[in-house]
Write an enzyme that holds these catalytic residues in place. Structure first.
Site, PDB file in Angstrom:
ATOM      1  N   GLU A  60     -82.549-104.737 -70.924  1.00  0.00           N
ATOM      2  CA  GLU A  60     -82.476-105.304 -69.581  1.00  0.00           C
ATOM      3  C   GLU A  60     -83.669-106.187 -69.246  1.00  0.00           C
ATOM      4  O   GLU A  60     -83.512-107.277 -68.674  1.00  0.00           O
ATOM      5  CB  GLU A  60     -82.350-104.188 -68.538  1.00  0.00           C
ATOM      6  N   HIS A 129     -78.318 -91.630 -62.795  1.00  0.00           N
ATOM      7  CA  HIS A 129     -77.246 -92.625 -62.835  1.00  0.00           C
ATOM      8  C   HIS A 129     -76.481 -92.689 -61.516  1.00  0.00           C
ATOM      9  O   HIS A 129     -75.358 -93.189 -61.473  1.00  0.00           O
ATOM     10  CB  HIS A 129     -76.256 -92.303 -63.964  1.00  0.00           C
TER      11      HIS A 129
END
Length: 325
Positions: A60, A129
């Site tokens: 990322e 998450h």
């Protein structure tokens, strides 16, 4: 009007903007060959090719940095994160590069870039998450932050975000990609920073955004049957916030409840409550109430998840508290 899924509305927005402007491209993990982790980019590789729909490694920080650099040099990247939880790894590029570039370059470099992907809770995915990042990114000057609640808003706001010359954080929800809704035929854009009154009412204003609005709508229906008229405002954009729409509504209803999926401290709800006490104090007949996620890391257990998130009974209780019932 036509009925589409949330993911299809996002895809339409990207397709239309990529056809209109050759400088727009999509980059991220599995966006090309796999058609996107949630099939948002389905078919885009076939139409636009691998130079404009670009698969990346699981890195990322790396691919976000590439996209920020591209945006400084005349391109308009759309960066897809599989989830905003993974974008924490790219926060340096989003917060320290994209958000600050215009100011630190003395106006020489704009950063027209969209960061988008799944945000918030999505079932039993555990604490790392399941985080909602609206307030996190709204805290940063230089970013615009959008969180649509339905397919029509998703398409109109994403098109506006892609055309904007500032970096835009676009927060979706994994639990909404399959939601269906009507969108207008043809070209349309929703201006960034304009809230929408989704339901007219007279007794209390509920302010919310994103997928938690489903809870608000359900609560409003129950309250309506009890003779309580609820006005529902969807912020749509949490930076900038359309304070005017909220204040004018509260001047009419004299009461406000804010429903937010994230934690209570330093939240969007806190910001709105402060703004109301400053600009609508004389119109308030009750304290402003918040209905938030519990102030804990998110759980894996279904029973704890149910207890943590805003739900219909909690929203109803908050509304009745403002009415002293």
């Amino acid at each position: 009007m036509k009925t589409v899924q949330f993911r299809e509305a996002l895809r339409e927005a990207m397709n239309e903007e990529m056809r209109r402007d050759q400088s727009v491209f999509l980059i991220g993990e599995e966006v090309a060959e796999y058609n996107g982790a949630y099939k948002v980019s389905q078919g885009m590789l076939d139409e636009f090719g691998p130079k404009r729909v670009i698969d990346t490694p699981i890195a990322e920080l790396g691919f976000t940095g590439i996209a920020v650099g591209a945006s400084m040099n005349g391109l308009r990247p759309i960066v897809e994160f599989m989830t905003w939880n993974f974008a924490i790894l790219a926060a340096d590029q989003i917060i320290n590069s994209a958000a600050k570039m215009l100011q630190m370059s003395g106006g020489q470099y704009h950063c027209p870039i969209v960061f988008r992907g799944g945000n918030g809770t999505a079932g039993q995915l555990g604490a790392t998450h399941s985080q909602s990042f609206e307030a996190f990114y709204a805290h940063v000057p230089g970013l615009k932050v959008i969180t649509p609640s339905n397919p029509a808003d998703a398409k109109g706001l994403l098109k506006a975000a892609i055309r904007d010359n500032d970096p835009v954080v676009f927060l979706e929800s994994e639990k909404m990609y399959g939601d269906k809704g009507e969108i207008p035929e043809g070209e349309y854009i929703i201006p960034i920073g304009v809230a929408d009154i989704k339901r007219k009412g007279t007794d209390v204003t509920i302010v919310s955004f994103g997928k938690i609005l489903k809870v608000v709508y359900e609560a409003a229906e129950v309250l309506e049957k009890e003779g309580i008229s609820v006005e529902v405002i969807d912020l749509r954009t949490v930076r900038p916030i359309d304070y005017k729409t909220v204040v004018e509504s509260v001047k009419k209803t004299n009461r406000c409840v804010i429903v937010e999926e994230s934690w209570p401290l330093a939240s969007i709800a806190s910001e709105i409550a402060y703004h109301l006490q400053q600009y609508a104090f004389d119109y308030l007949d009750a304290p402003v109430y918040r209905v938030m996620q519990t102030d804990t890391p998110f759980a894996f257990s279904p029973t704890l998840i149910e207890a943590a998130l805003p739900n219909v009974p909690r929203v109803i209780a908050a509304v009745k508290a403002t009415l002293y019932k």
